[in-house]
Motif scaffolding. Structure first.
Motif, PDB file in Angstrom:
ATOM      1  N   ASN A  91       8.031  10.420  -9.090  1.00  0.00           N
ATOM      2  CA  ASN A  91       8.893   9.426  -8.445  1.00  0.00           C
ATOM      3  C   ASN A  91       8.073   8.290  -7.821  1.00  0.00           C
ATOM      4  N   HIS A  92       6.889   8.639  -7.306  1.00  0.00           N
ATOM      5  CA  HIS A  92       6.055   7.640  -6.632  1.00  0.00           C
ATOM      6  C   HIS A  92       5.629   6.498  -7.566  1.00  0.00           C
ATOM      7  N   PHE A  93       5.514   6.811  -8.877  1.00  0.00           N
ATOM      8  CA  PHE A  93       5.197   5.744  -9.829  1.00  0.00           C
ATOM      9  C   PHE A  93       6.299   4.698  -9.801  1.00  0.00           C
ATOM     10  N   ASN A 112     -14.479   8.339  -0.726  1.00  0.00           N
ATOM     11  CA  ASN A 112     -14.592   7.819  -2.102  1.00  0.00           C
ATOM     12  C   ASN A 112     -13.625   6.660  -2.325  1.00  0.00           C
ATOM     13  N   HIS A 113     -12.418   6.796  -1.774  1.00  0.00           N
ATOM     14  CA  HIS A 113     -11.428   5.718  -1.909  1.00  0.00           C
ATOM     15  C   HIS A 113     -11.949   4.450  -1.236  1.00  0.00           C
ATOM     16  N   VAL A 114     -12.457   4.586  -0.014  1.00  0.00           N
ATOM     17  CA  VAL A 114     -12.932   3.407   0.719  1.00  0.00           C
ATOM     18  C   VAL A 114     -14.116   2.761  -0.012  1.00  0.00           C
ATOM     19  N   PHE A 119      -0.310   3.774   9.436  1.00  0.00           N
ATOM     20  CA  PHE A 119       1.039   4.038   9.928  1.00  0.00           C
ATOM     21  C   PHE A 119       1.457   5.491   9.655  1.00  0.00           C
ATOM     22  N   LYS A 120       1.046   5.999   8.460  1.00  0.00           N
ATOM     23  CA  LYS A 120       1.482   7.352   8.075  1.00  0.00           C
ATOM     24  C   LYS A 120       0.777   8.456   8.864  1.00  0.00           C
ATOM     25  N   TYR A 121      -0.470   8.170   9.295  1.00  0.00           N
ATOM     26  CA  TYR A 121      -1.240   9.233   9.950  1.00  0.00           C
ATOM     27  C   TYR A 121      -1.343   9.059  11.459  1.00  0.00           C
TER      28      TYR A 121
HETATM   29  P1  ADP Z   1      -3.735   3.258   0.828  1.00  0.00           P
HETATM   30  O1  ADP Z   1      -3.403   3.086   2.286  1.00  0.00           O
HETATM   31  O2  ADP Z   1      -5.165   3.520   0.599  1.00  0.00           O
HETATM   32  O3  ADP Z   1      -3.186   2.191  -0.032  1.00  0.00           O
HETATM   33  P2  ADP Z   1      -1.852   5.351   1.047  1.00  0.00           P
HETATM   34  O4  ADP Z   1      -2.344   5.904   2.333  1.00  0.00           O
HETATM   35  O5  ADP Z   1      -0.587   4.580   1.072  1.00  0.00           O
HETATM   36  O6  ADP Z   1      -3.012   4.524   0.338  1.00  0.00           O
HETATM   37  O7  ADP Z   1      -1.713   6.536   0.042  1.00  0.00           O
HETATM   38  C1  ADP Z   1      -2.831   7.275  -0.387  1.00  0.00           C
HETATM   39  C2  ADP Z   1      -2.652   7.598  -1.862  1.00  0.00           C
HETATM   40  O8  ADP Z   1      -1.561   8.493  -1.991  1.00  0.00           O
HETATM   41  C3  ADP Z   1      -2.319   6.386  -2.729  1.00  0.00           C
HETATM   42  O9  ADP Z   1      -2.950   6.498  -3.960  1.00  0.00           O
HETATM   43  C4  ADP Z   1      -0.817   6.444  -2.854  1.00  0.00           C
HETATM   44  O10 ADP Z   1      -0.357   5.882  -4.063  1.00  0.00           O
HETATM   45  C5  ADP Z   1      -0.562   7.932  -2.810  1.00  0.00           C
HETATM   46  N1  ADP Z   1       0.749   8.195  -2.230  1.00  0.00           N
HETATM   47  C6  ADP Z   1       1.292   7.656  -1.123  1.00  0.00           C
HETATM   48  N2  ADP Z   1       2.554   8.098  -0.920  1.00  0.00           N
HETATM   49  C7  ADP Z   1       2.807   8.947  -1.949  1.00  0.00           C
HETATM   50  C8  ADP Z   1       3.921   9.737  -2.359  1.00  0.00           C
HETATM   51  N3  ADP Z   1       5.057   9.748  -1.664  1.00  0.00           N
HETATM   52  N4  ADP Z   1       3.800  10.501  -3.476  1.00  0.00           N
HETATM   53  C9  ADP Z   1       2.655  10.499  -4.194  1.00  0.00           C
HETATM   54  N5  ADP Z   1       1.579   9.780  -3.881  1.00  0.00           N
HETATM   55  C10 ADP Z   1       1.638   9.000  -2.777  1.00  0.00           C
END
Ligand code: ADP
Ligand code: NI
Length: 235
Positions: free
Chosen positions: A193-195, A30-32, A72-74
């Motif tokens: 905090n993420h905001f 859905n995001h993509v 990078f995260k996954y």
């Molecule tokens: P994308 O690569 O699609 O920009 P991300 O993989 O960075 O998105 O993150 C997926 C979603 O999770 C995004 O909406 C992002 O804002 C949220 N997200 C990422 N890191 C955190 C975090 N530490 N806390 C809460 N939400 C997060």
């Protein structure tokens, strides 16, 4: 009227849908699909603002659909570069559609450089950023803010089993992201905090005129959301 290679784009959608299927809801097909739609909207509007704009629609479409194929995260296989991982995942698809080397490189360049981290590394060389990267980046950023952004942030935190907030720490009423980030008491592992660490900073990082305008509205919504959240937890 733009003539599309429908088969290529439909197959790219299937490929991406399949690849994203097991992801948590913050980062799924859905995001993509939303990023793809955002990108199509942005380029249409930018073209209206500048009739002489030169861009490759197919590169934008493919990059939007493949932008989260590597992350990078996954991607934890440190024996390979992200570049190599991207080539491994998309090489067969590109050959099947006989995509020119030039287009392949453009798509790979976008998906390898779209991230927040990469942008910070690349710095302010905005004039050297291809329009196709600006469009897909803005399209991805728009999906991180506003009402959808709030939902994705909460979904991500839920998937990681993190707290929504810690009482007394956040949200901080009427504090800008900069002020929040300069203070010592903060908790880096909550949804709220993420905001402050990212979502409220996005509006100033937008790279297209249309994207900037849309981000402002979504930004205002997030401020309103945080104020309301603050009011409710302080009863
Ligand atoms: P994308 O690569 O699609 O920009 P991300 O993989 O960075 O998105 O993150 C997926 C979603 O999770 C995004 O909406 C992002 O804002 C949220 N997200 C990422 N890191 C955190 C975090 N530490 N806390 C809460 N939400 C997060
Ligand atoms: Ni994304």
């Amino acid at each position: 009227m733009v003539v599309e290679n429908l088969n290529l784009i439909e197959e790219a959608k299937n490929f991406s849908r399949n690849f994203m299927q097991n992801n948590d809801p913050s980062h799924d097909w859905n995001h993509v699909e939303r990023v793809y739609k955002n990108a199509m909207f942005l380029i249409e509007q930018e073209k209206k603002l500048n009739e002489n704009l030169v861009y490759d629609l197919e590169v934008i479409q493919l990059a939007a659909l493949f932008h989260d194929i590597i992350d990078f995260k996954y991607d934890h296989d440190k024996s390979k570069s992200l570049d190599q991982i991207a080539q491994d995942r998309l090489g067969e698809f590109f050959s099947r559609f006989n995509l020119s080397m030039d287009k392949q490189e453009q798509v790979l360049h976008i998906i390898l450089n779209i991230s927040w981290r990469k942008e910070l590394e690349m710095g302010q060389k905005s004039d050297r950023i291809p329009i196709e990267l600006k469009i897909v980046r803005d399209a991805d950023r728009l999906d991180a803010i506003g009402a959808v952004g709030v939902a994705r942030c909460m979904a991500f935190s839920g998937a990681k089993n993190r707290p929504i907030y810690i009482e007394g720490v956040e949200p901080i009423h009427n504090m800008t992201a900069e002020q929040y980030n300069n203070q010592t008491i903060k908790n880096e592992s909550t949804a709220i905090n993420h905001f402050y660490e990212k979502l409220l900073l996005i509006k100033d990082k937008m790279q297209t005129q249309t994207g900037k305008k849309m981000a402002l509205e979504r930004h205002e919504f997030m401020l309103q959301y945080l104020n309301q959240f603050d009011t409710e937890i302080k009863l």
